[in-house]
Design a protein around this motif. Structure first.
Motif, PDB file in Angstrom:
ATOM      1  N   TYR A  74       0.835  -1.201   0.000  1.00 52.44           N
ATOM      2  CA  TYR A  74       0.000   0.000   0.000  1.00 52.44           C
ATOM      3  C   TYR A  74       0.874   1.258   0.000  1.00 52.44           C
ATOM      4  N   VAL A  75       1.846   1.299   0.877  1.00 49.43           N
ATOM      5  CA  VAL A  75       2.747   2.459   0.942  1.00 49.43           C
ATOM      6  C   VAL A  75       3.485   2.616  -0.388  1.00 49.43           C
ATOM      7  N   ALA A  76       3.947   1.526  -0.954  1.00 51.66           N
ATOM      8  CA  ALA A  76       4.645   1.587  -2.249  1.00 51.66           C
ATOM      9  C   ALA A  76       3.727   2.157  -3.326  1.00 51.66           C
ATOM     10  N   ALA A  77       2.451   1.775  -3.300  1.00 45.77           N
ATOM     11  CA  ALA A  77       1.498   2.291  -4.289  1.00 45.77           C
ATOM     12  C   ALA A  77       1.258   3.791  -4.090  1.00 45.77           C
ATOM     13  N   LEU A  78       1.196   4.248  -2.845  1.00 41.79           N
ATOM     14  CA  LEU A  78       1.080   5.687  -2.592  1.00 41.79           C
ATOM     15  C   LEU A  78       2.281   6.431  -3.162  1.00 41.79           C
ATOM     16  N   LEU A  79       3.449   5.838  -2.990  1.00 41.81           N
ATOM     17  CA  LEU A  79       4.679   6.486  -3.453  1.00 41.81           C
ATOM     18  C   LEU A  79       4.854   6.410  -4.968  1.00 41.81           C
ATOM     19  N   GLU A  80       4.071   5.559  -5.626  1.00 41.76           N
ATOM     20  CA  GLU A  80       4.057   5.581  -7.091  1.00 41.76           C
ATOM     21  C   GLU A  80       3.306   6.811  -7.586  1.00 41.76           C
ATOM     22  N   ARG A  81       2.323   7.244  -6.812  1.00 46.46           N
ATOM     23  CA  ARG A  81       1.516   8.424  -7.184  1.00 46.46           C
ATOM     24  C   ARG A  81       2.252   9.722  -6.844  1.00 46.46           C
ATOM     25  N   TRP A  82       2.788   9.799  -5.645  1.00 44.70           N
ATOM     26  CA  TRP A  82       3.558  10.966  -5.188  1.00 44.70           C
ATOM     27  C   TRP A  82       4.837  10.463  -4.543  1.00 44.70           C
ATOM     28  N   CYS A  83       5.942  11.117  -4.803  1.00 47.58           N
ATOM     29  CA  CYS A  83       7.217  10.687  -4.218  1.00 47.58           C
ATOM     30  C   CYS A  83       7.215  10.904  -2.706  1.00 47.58           C
ATOM     31  N   ASP A  84       8.169  10.281  -2.064  1.00 46.43           N
ATOM     32  CA  ASP A  84       8.333  10.480  -0.626  1.00 46.43           C
ATOM     33  C   ASP A  84       8.793  11.914  -0.372  1.00 46.43           C
ATOM     34  N   VAL A  85       8.363  12.492   0.716  1.00 41.44           N
ATOM     35  CA  VAL A  85       8.725  13.872   1.031  1.00 41.44           C
ATOM     36  C   VAL A  85      10.243  14.019   1.187  1.00 41.44           C
ATOM     37  N   GLU A 112      10.653  19.152  -5.788  1.00 36.77           N
ATOM     38  CA  GLU A 112       9.772  20.144  -6.383  1.00 36.77           C
ATOM     39  C   GLU A 112       8.653  20.604  -5.445  1.00 36.77           C
ATOM     40  N   GLY A 113       8.574  20.031  -4.265  1.00 40.79           N
ATOM     41  CA  GLY A 113       7.536  20.417  -3.314  1.00 40.79           C
ATOM     42  C   GLY A 113       6.144  19.966  -3.692  1.00 40.79           C
ATOM     43  N   THR A 114       6.029  18.810  -4.338  1.00 42.80           N
ATOM     44  CA  THR A 114       4.728  18.330  -4.791  1.00 42.80           C
ATOM     45  C   THR A 114       4.170  17.173  -3.965  1.00 42.80           C
ATOM     46  N   ALA A 115       4.976  16.591  -3.097  1.00 44.06           N
ATOM     47  CA  ALA A 115       4.510  15.464  -2.293  1.00 44.06           C
ATOM     48  C   ALA A 115       3.558  15.957  -1.195  1.00 44.06           C
ATOM     49  N   PRO A 116       2.470  15.252  -0.956  1.00 48.08           N
ATOM     50  CA  PRO A 116       1.508  15.683   0.054  1.00 48.08           C
ATOM     51  C   PRO A 116       1.883  15.276   1.483  1.00 48.08           C
ATOM     52  N   TRP A 117       2.831  14.398   1.638  1.00 46.70           N
ATOM     53  CA  TRP A 117       3.134  13.808   2.942  1.00 46.70           C
ATOM     54  C   TRP A 117       3.767  14.836   3.878  1.00 46.70           C
ATOM     55  N   MET A 139      -0.748  14.252   5.973  1.00 41.75           N
ATOM     56  CA  MET A 139      -0.649  14.989   4.718  1.00 41.75           C
ATOM     57  C   MET A 139      -0.753  16.473   5.027  1.00 41.75           C
ATOM     58  N   SER A 140      -0.122  17.289   4.212  1.00 37.38           N
ATOM     59  CA  SER A 140      -0.250  18.730   4.386  1.00 37.38           C
ATOM     60  C   SER A 140      -1.692  19.128   4.073  1.00 37.38           C
ATOM     61  N   GLU A 180      -7.208  16.023  -1.990  1.00 32.17           N
ATOM     62  CA  GLU A 180      -6.858  15.153  -3.111  1.00 32.17           C
ATOM     63  C   GLU A 180      -6.133  13.892  -2.640  1.00 32.17           C
ATOM     64  N   ALA A 181      -5.146  14.067  -1.796  1.00 40.62           N
ATOM     65  CA  ALA A 181      -4.334  12.926  -1.365  1.00 40.62           C
ATOM     66  C   ALA A 181      -5.124  11.955  -0.502  1.00 40.62           C
ATOM     67  N   SER A 182      -5.973  12.463   0.387  1.00 42.53           N
ATOM     68  CA  SER A 182      -6.737  11.556   1.244  1.00 42.53           C
ATOM     69  C   SER A 182      -7.783  10.789   0.445  1.00 42.53           C
ATOM     70  N   ALA A 183      -8.397  11.437  -0.554  1.00 43.11           N
ATOM     71  CA  ALA A 183      -9.356  10.727  -1.401  1.00 43.11           C
ATOM     72  C   ALA A 183      -8.660   9.602  -2.161  1.00 43.11           C
ATOM     73  N   TYR A 184      -7.481   9.904  -2.686  1.00 47.14           N
ATOM     74  CA  TYR A 184      -6.711   8.875  -3.395  1.00 47.14           C
ATOM     75  C   TYR A 184      -6.312   7.750  -2.442  1.00 47.14           C
ATOM     76  N   ALA A 185      -5.804   8.119  -1.270  1.00 47.23           N
ATOM     77  CA  ALA A 185      -5.349   7.124  -0.296  1.00 47.23           C
ATOM     78  C   ALA A 185      -6.503   6.239   0.166  1.00 47.23           C
ATOM     79  N   ALA A 186      -7.684   6.822   0.383  1.00 41.35           N
ATOM     80  CA  ALA A 186      -8.842   6.043   0.813  1.00 41.35           C
ATOM     81  C   ALA A 186      -9.302   5.091  -0.286  1.00 41.35           C
ATOM     82  N   GLY A 187      -9.351   5.585  -1.519  1.00 39.48           N
ATOM     83  CA  GLY A 187      -9.748   4.731  -2.632  1.00 39.48           C
ATOM     84  C   GLY A 187      -8.769   3.601  -2.869  1.00 39.48           C
ATOM     85  N   LEU A 188      -7.486   3.908  -2.743  1.00 36.66           N
ATOM     86  CA  LEU A 188      -6.450   2.886  -2.904  1.00 36.66           C
ATOM     87  C   LEU A 188      -6.577   1.826  -1.814  1.00 36.66           C
ATOM     88  N   ALA A 189      -6.779   2.263  -0.574  1.00 37.69           N
ATOM     89  CA  ALA A 189      -6.943   1.311   0.528  1.00 37.69           C
ATOM     90  C   ALA A 189      -8.115   0.386   0.247  1.00 37.69           C
TER      91      ALA A 189
END
Length: 118
Positions: A46-57, A62-67, A85-86, A92-101
């Motif tokens: 699950y964590v790996a899939a989140l990091l496929e969408r947004w890189c680790d902080v 570029e300051g685009t990661a939500p973590w 998440m910031s 956006e990130a929580s909706a994605y994370a919830a759907g992925l879960a």
């Protein structure tokens, strides 16, 4: 300040109150005080899939990661991952994370609102 989610393996609790108790029990057992365990295979995936969408902080040039903290996997122990998440990207990130879960058969719990995420 961050917007926090908890995701775990197991049956989906019947209601928000039960989910809150399950979360507290898991948090106390795996993240607060007890010896941390390696993340389970499903939580790690699950964590790996989140990091496929947004890189680790920790790798975000570029300051685009939500973590709000990283490495993201550091919030995982056993069947539970707890991460923030910031606020600016939380919707956006929580909706994605919830759907992925949900797609991975995991439970997603909104810690601020004490409720299950659909």
């Amino acid at each position: 300040m961050s917007y926090d989610l908890a995701v775990w393996e197991g049956a989906r609790p019947a209601d928000d109150r039960t989910a809150g108790r399950v979360f507290t029990d898991l948090y106390d057992r795996y993240l607060d005080g007890g010896p941390e365990e390696p993340a389970s295979e499903r939580v790690e995936a699950y964590v790996a899939a989140l990091l496929e969408r947004w890189c680790d902080v920790t790798e975000d040039e570029e300051g685009t990661a939500p973590w709000s903290a990283g490495p993201l996997i550091n919030g995982a122990s056993g069947p539970l991952v707890y991460f923030g998440m910031s606020w600016g990207m939380a919707e956006e990130a929580s909706a994605y994370a919830a759907g992925l879960a949900d797609s991975m058969g995991l439970v997603c719990f909104d810690v601020q609102q004490d409720r299950l995420r659909p």
